[in-house]
Design a protein around this motif. Structure first.
Motif, PDB file in Angstrom:
ATOM      1  N   TYR A 143       0.755  -1.464   0.007  1.00 29.96           N
ATOM      2  CA  TYR A 143       0.069  -0.108   0.010  1.00 29.96           C
ATOM      3  C   TYR A 143       0.896   1.338   0.007  1.00 29.96           C
ATOM      4  N   TRP A 147      -1.290   4.443  -3.930  1.00 30.74           N
ATOM      5  CA  TRP A 147      -2.585   3.513  -3.912  1.00 30.74           C
ATOM      6  C   TRP A 147      -3.465   4.467  -3.843  1.00 30.74           C
ATOM      7  N   TYR A 153      -8.660   1.629  -5.286  1.00 36.99           N
ATOM      8  CA  TYR A 153      -9.062   2.611  -4.213  1.00 36.99           C
ATOM      9  C   TYR A 153     -10.121   3.486  -4.572  1.00 36.99           C
ATOM     10  N   LEU A 215     -11.144  -1.724  -2.630  1.00 37.10           N
ATOM     11  CA  LEU A 215     -10.121  -0.681  -2.128  1.00 37.10           C
ATOM     12  C   LEU A 215      -9.183  -1.077  -1.457  1.00 37.10           C
TER      13      LEU A 215
END
Length: 264
Positions: A143, A147, A153, A215
Motif C-alpha cells: 500500500y 494506492w 482505491y 479498495l
C-alpha cells in the motif's frame, strides 16, 4: 517460529475456516431465520432490548480494530496513510452501527442473547481478518502512497460511501415510520432507495463491503463480502416474506425485488 509467523499460520487457517463457515451459514439460513427485528421469535431464548443488543454486538469490532491499529504502530507495520484511511472507513461504519444507530432506534423490540453472542464472535473474527492483513501481514510495499489514486482505491471508495449513504438513508426512512419510541408496529417504507427493493438497507450494506474489499484488494476483504452475502441475502428473503405476511397484496403489488434491483 517468530510471533508474526505463528500469527500468519493462524490467520491463513482463520480465512479458510471463515470462508467455509460462510458457505455453511448461507445454506443454513435458507431454512432457519434468525429471530430479531421483523422476524423476532421468543423461542430463541432470553432476549434484551434491541438497542442494547446492537450496541453489545457491534461495539467489540470497533474496539478490536482500534486496538489492533494502535498495537501495529509499535509492533506491526507502523503508520501508513493508506491503511489508516481504510481503518477510518471501517471504523466509521461501526461507529454508526454500534453507537449512533442503536441510540436512534424507536420501539421496544427485542434481540435474543444467542444472536448477540454469534454476532460478537463473528465481529471479533472479522476484526482479526481485516486488521491482521492491513496492519501486520500485508507486504510492506503493498500500500504505497500511490494506492490513493489507483483504480481499486478510487472505485472501491466510491462504492463504499454510496453503500453507506443508501444504508443510512434507508435506516432513517424505516425509523421515521414509527410514530414514537413506544411504537412497535411495522410499516411499508416508500421512496428512494425502496422503489425497487424491499431491503434497501441491506443492499447498501453489501455495497459498502464490496467497496471495502475492492479498495483494500485483499482476500480478507473478499471473505467479508462472502459473509455479508451469506448473512444478508437470506435475511432479505425473510424480511420480504414477513412484509408479504403483514401487508399482503398492498405490498406484493409494489413488485419490489428482495435486495438486488432487477436481479433478486
Amino acid at each position: 517460529m517468530t510471533a508474526l509467523e505463528i500469527f500468519q499460520v493462524f490467520y491463513n487457517h482463520l480465512l479458510l475456516i471463515m470462508t467455509i463457515l460462510g458457505v455453511i451459514v448461507f445454506i443454513v439460513l435458507q431454512f432457519v431465520t434468525p429471530a430479531y427485528g421483523m422476524t423476532y421469535n421468543p423461542r430463541w431464548g432470553t432476549s434484551i432490548r434491541s438497542k442494547h443488543g446492537w450496541l453489545i454486538m457491534e461495539a467489540p469490532v470497533f474496539f478490536a480494530m482500534l486496538i489492533m491499529f494502535v498495537i501495529s504502530l509499535f509492533f506491526g507495520h507502523g503508520f501508513n496513510w493508506v491503511t489508516f484511511s481504510m481503518f477510518i472507513f471501517f471504523e466509521l461504519h461501526y461507529l454508526q452501527r454500534s453507537f449512533i444507530f442503536p441510540s436512534l432506534m424507536r420501539g421496544t423490540s427485542k434481540m435474543p442473547i444467542s444472536i448477540i453472542i454469534i454476532g460478537i464472535v463473528f465481529n471479533t473474527c472479522n476484526a482479526l481478518m481485516q486488521g491482521g492483513w492491513l496492519f501486520y501481514l500485508s507486504p510492506n510495499d503493498y500500500y504505497p502512497i500511490s494506492w490513493f489514486w489507483s483504480p481499486q482505491y478510487i472505485i472501491g471508495t466510491v462504492i463504499f460511501f454510496l453503500g453507506m449513504v443508501i444504508n443510512m438513508h434507508a435506516d432513517r426512512i424505516i425509523r421515521k415510520l414509527r410514530k414514537d419510541k413506544n411504537d412497535n408496529n411495522y410499516y411499508i417504507p416508500y421512496g428512494w432507495p425502496f422503489k425497487k427493493v424491499s431491503s434497501a438497507n441491506y443492499f447498501g450494506e453489501i455495497l459498502e463491503w464490496v467497496g471495502f474489499a475492492i479498495l483494500c484488494w485483499s482476500v480478507a476483504g473478499l471473505v467479508f463480502v462472502i459473509w455479508s452475502f451469506a448473512n444478508i441475502v437470506p435475511r432479505s428473503k425473510a424480511v420480504y416474506e414477513r412484509y408479504t405476511q403483514f401487508f399482503g397484496k398492498e405490498f406484493t403489488d409494489l413488485k419490489r425485488y428482495k435486495i438486488f434491483p432487477y436481479i433478486y
